[in-house]
Design an enzyme around this catalytic site. Structure first.
Site, PDB file in Angstrom:
ATOM      1  N   GLU A  39       0.845  -1.206   0.000  1.00 37.95           N
ATOM      2  CA  GLU A  39       0.000   0.000   0.000  1.00 37.95           C
ATOM      3  C   GLU A  39       0.874   1.247   0.000  1.00 37.95           C
ATOM      4  O   GLU A  39       1.854   1.321   0.742  1.00 37.95           O
ATOM      5  CB  GLU A  39      -0.891  -0.034   1.239  1.00 37.95           C
ATOM      6  CG  GLU A  39      -2.290   0.415   0.992  1.00 37.95           C
ATOM      7  CD  GLU A  39      -3.041  -0.460   0.004  1.00 37.95           C
ATOM      8  OE1 GLU A  39      -3.096  -0.082  -1.186  1.00 37.95           O
ATOM      9  OE2 GLU A  39      -3.583  -1.508   0.405  1.00 37.95           O
ATOM     10  N   THR A  41       2.845   2.082  -2.207  1.00 38.10           N
ATOM     11  CA  THR A  41       4.144   1.761  -2.808  1.00 38.10           C
ATOM     12  C   THR A  41       4.145   2.036  -4.306  1.00 38.10           C
ATOM     13  O   THR A  41       5.208   2.224  -4.890  1.00 38.10           O
ATOM     14  CB  THR A  41       4.488   0.274  -2.594  1.00 38.10           C
ATOM     15  OG1 THR A  41       3.325  -0.493  -2.893  1.00 38.10           O
ATOM     16  CG2 THR A  41       4.901   0.012  -1.155  1.00 38.10           C
ATOM     17  N   LEU A 130     -12.483   0.470  -3.489  1.00 38.85           N
ATOM     18  CA  LEU A 130     -12.361  -0.775  -4.255  1.00 38.85           C
ATOM     19  C   LEU A 130     -12.204  -0.481  -5.749  1.00 38.85           C
ATOM     20  O   LEU A 130     -12.426  -1.330  -6.598  1.00 38.85           O
ATOM     21  CB  LEU A 130     -13.560  -1.692  -3.996  1.00 38.85           C
ATOM     22  CG  LEU A 130     -13.713  -2.159  -2.539  1.00 38.85           C
ATOM     23  CD1 LEU A 130     -14.985  -2.989  -2.357  1.00 38.85           C
ATOM     24  CD2 LEU A 130     -12.501  -2.965  -2.071  1.00 38.85           C
ATOM     25  N   GLU A 167      -7.180   9.451 -15.543  1.00 41.54           N
ATOM     26  CA  GLU A 167      -7.556   9.824 -14.178  1.00 41.54           C
ATOM     27  C   GLU A 167      -6.674  10.974 -13.665  1.00 41.54           C
ATOM     28  O   GLU A 167      -7.158  11.909 -13.046  1.00 41.54           O
ATOM     29  CB  GLU A 167      -7.464   8.605 -13.246  1.00 41.54           C
ATOM     30  CG  GLU A 167      -7.875   8.951 -11.841  1.00 41.54           C
ATOM     31  CD  GLU A 167      -8.719   7.910 -11.152  1.00 41.54           C
ATOM     32  OE1 GLU A 167      -9.090   6.890 -11.748  1.00 41.54           O
ATOM     33  OE2 GLU A 167      -9.025   8.136  -9.960  1.00 41.54           O
ATOM     34  N   ASP A 179      -4.401   0.434  -9.553  1.00 41.56           N
ATOM     35  CA  ASP A 179      -5.819   0.094  -9.713  1.00 41.56           C
ATOM     36  C   ASP A 179      -6.159  -0.232 -11.164  1.00 41.56           C
ATOM     37  O   ASP A 179      -6.846  -1.213 -11.461  1.00 41.56           O
ATOM     38  CB  ASP A 179      -6.701   1.243  -9.210  1.00 41.56           C
ATOM     39  CG  ASP A 179      -6.340   1.671  -7.796  1.00 41.56           C
ATOM     40  OD1 ASP A 179      -5.689   0.882  -7.091  1.00 41.56           O
ATOM     41  OD2 ASP A 179      -6.699   2.797  -7.406  1.00 41.56           O
ATOM     42  N   TYR A 228      -3.457  11.990   0.699  1.00 40.69           N
ATOM     43  CA  TYR A 228      -2.746  11.218  -0.336  1.00 40.69           C
ATOM     44  C   TYR A 228      -1.671  12.080  -0.986  1.00 40.69           C
ATOM     45  O   TYR A 228      -0.510  11.691  -1.106  1.00 40.69           O
ATOM     46  CB  TYR A 228      -3.766  10.732  -1.366  1.00 40.69           C
ATOM     47  CG  TYR A 228      -3.239   9.744  -2.381  1.00 40.69           C
ATOM     48  CD1 TYR A 228      -3.247   8.380  -2.113  1.00 40.69           C
ATOM     49  CD2 TYR A 228      -2.762  10.167  -3.608  1.00 40.69           C
ATOM     50  CE1 TYR A 228      -2.789   7.455  -3.042  1.00 40.69           C
ATOM     51  CE2 TYR A 228      -2.295   9.264  -4.552  1.00 40.69           C
ATOM     52  CZ  TYR A 228      -2.319   7.907  -4.266  1.00 40.69           C
ATOM     53  OH  TYR A 228      -1.855   7.001  -5.202  1.00 40.69           O
TER      54      TYR A 228
END
Ligand code: GLA
Length: 396
Positions: A39, A41, A130, A167, A179, A228
């Site tokens: 995570e 990374t 998710l 994105e 993702d 983030y």
């Protein structure tokens, strides 16, 4: 194909008939994901180990002769449209931007697309960490490629990069590659070890004695995007300071735990702890792959637990809701380990579980979690699924 021609697709076909004259000819799907470990990374050129979910965003569509894209979102009950020659950010229908951004990204790659009529919907929980956004982008890519007869001409890792670009540049979210990559390249019953620098990937079989349970905290993720971006800045600062003594490094991926400890004095405290998470998490991903290969699920669970502690204490991206969720999951015998998954600050936790114990974990979550948080959670079981695909629909 057979897997895509199910009840959900048939419902979308019905809706297509209501919104457009005639029949759709193609179907596309892009799954959501859950990350087993690795995570924060991906944007440090490191390693991740996600699986694709058996939940996806799906389009049924028909190519048009012109460059108009006409859409109906079954989930929002809303229509939207745009012209491939006049793509512009839409402030009113945010969902439209993922589709426009993907179309633009594909055209910037030199592909000439045709317009489509399409109905789409997803069963990846939105805003829950998710990756419903990546699922929408990647499903869009396959819808547009299939419609213009260009399915198969771009390699999967490149499609993932184009979706990430959509994105980052069009939607304006500063995510890494994980993702989109897993949504594109996931494989049934496998996790995917992704090297986020080279984009090399390795399928890692999921042992049969391992099931996955996802607990959705349904807690607000409002802090997620600002934190983030702040974490990304802290990591960059760490690299810049460490480069004074380690000129060969380009990212935290290149730093070992020993090197970090030896140079701790160069780093402000916050930066040191953020770096320590990333460096140790990369090591945990590789150790997890090894443990999975050896079928040592107790070790995989221990590594997942250590990942959660590191995200909570060093990276500061957990939350009381996530910690409560993880505790509830771990309280059940049969849970090898559990951790927050995705960016953090709400969203979901994932547990590795002995098959047969899924319901016990769900019961424990429904029993314990609301008492402490006053939030009603959701629990999903899942198996690793295939990545994005498209297929022709049978003609009627
Ligand atoms: C989000 C981002 C990913 C990754 C994770 C954290 O899901 O979209 O690129 O950075 O957070 O591991």
């Amino acid at each position: 194909m057979s897997t895509l021609y199910d009840e959900r697709t048939q419902e979308l076909i019905q809706q297509f008939r209501q919104h457009f004259d005639g029949e759709p000819t193609l179907v596309s799907a892009g799954p959501g994901r859950v990350n087993l470990i690795g995570e924060h990374t991906d944007y440090n050129d490191g390693f991740v180990l996600p699986v694709a979910l058996k939940r996806d965003v799906r389009f049924v569509l028909r190519p048009r002769a012109d460059r108009q894209v006409r859409l109906y979102s079954a989930e929002f009950g809303e229509e939207g449209s745009f012209d491939l020659d006049a793509i512009a950010f839409n402030r009113d229908k945010l969902w439209l931007n993922y589709i426009q951004g993907m179309a633009q990204s594909l055209e910037q790659e030199g592909l000439r697309l045709t317009g489509i009529d399409a109905v789409f919907s997803g069963n990846v929980p939105r805003g829950s960490g998710l990756s419903s956004s990546a699922a929408l982008e990647v499903s869009t890519a396959h819808a547009l490629l299939a419609a213009s007869g260009q399915e198969g001409i771009i390699a999967g890792p490149r499609i993932a990069q184009l979706a990430q670009r959509a994105e980052n540049k069009f939607v304006g979210v500063n995510c890494g590659i994980m993702d989109q990559f897993i949504s594109e390249l996931g494989r049934e019953n496998h996790a995917l070890l992704i090297d986020c620098r080279s984009l090399d990937y390795t399928l890692v079989p999921m042992p049969e004695e391992a099931a996955l349970v996802i607990g959705n905290t349904r807690a607000s993720r409002s802090l997620a995007s600002s934190a983030y971006n702040e974490r990304r800045r802290e990591c960059e600062e760490g690299v810049a300071l460490l480069q004074q003594v380690l000129p060969g490094i380009a990212a935290l991926r290149d730093v070992s735990s020993e090197q970090l400890e030896a140079n701790r004095h160069l780093l402000p405290e916050n930066v040191y702890y953020r770096c320590r998470h990333v460096v140790s998490e990369n090591e945990r991903v590789l150790a997890t792959v090894e443990a999975l290969r050896q079928g040592d699920l107790a070790e995989v669970g221990a590594l997942m637990n250590a990942s959660h502690a590191s995200l909570r204490d060093d990276y500061l991206v957990s939350s009381p809701a996530l910690d409560t969720m993880v505790d509830a999951m771990r309280s059940v015998e049969g849970c090898y380990g559990a951790r927050l998954t995705g960016a953090g600050f709400g969203g979901c936790a994932v547990a590795l579980v002995k098959p047969g114990y899924e319901q016990a974990i769900a019961d424990a979550v429904y029993e314990q979690y609301p008492k402490i948080t006053s939030i009603w959670p959701e629990v999903y079981t899942t198996k690793a699924a295939d990545g994005a695909q498209s297929a022709p629909l049978p003609s009627v």
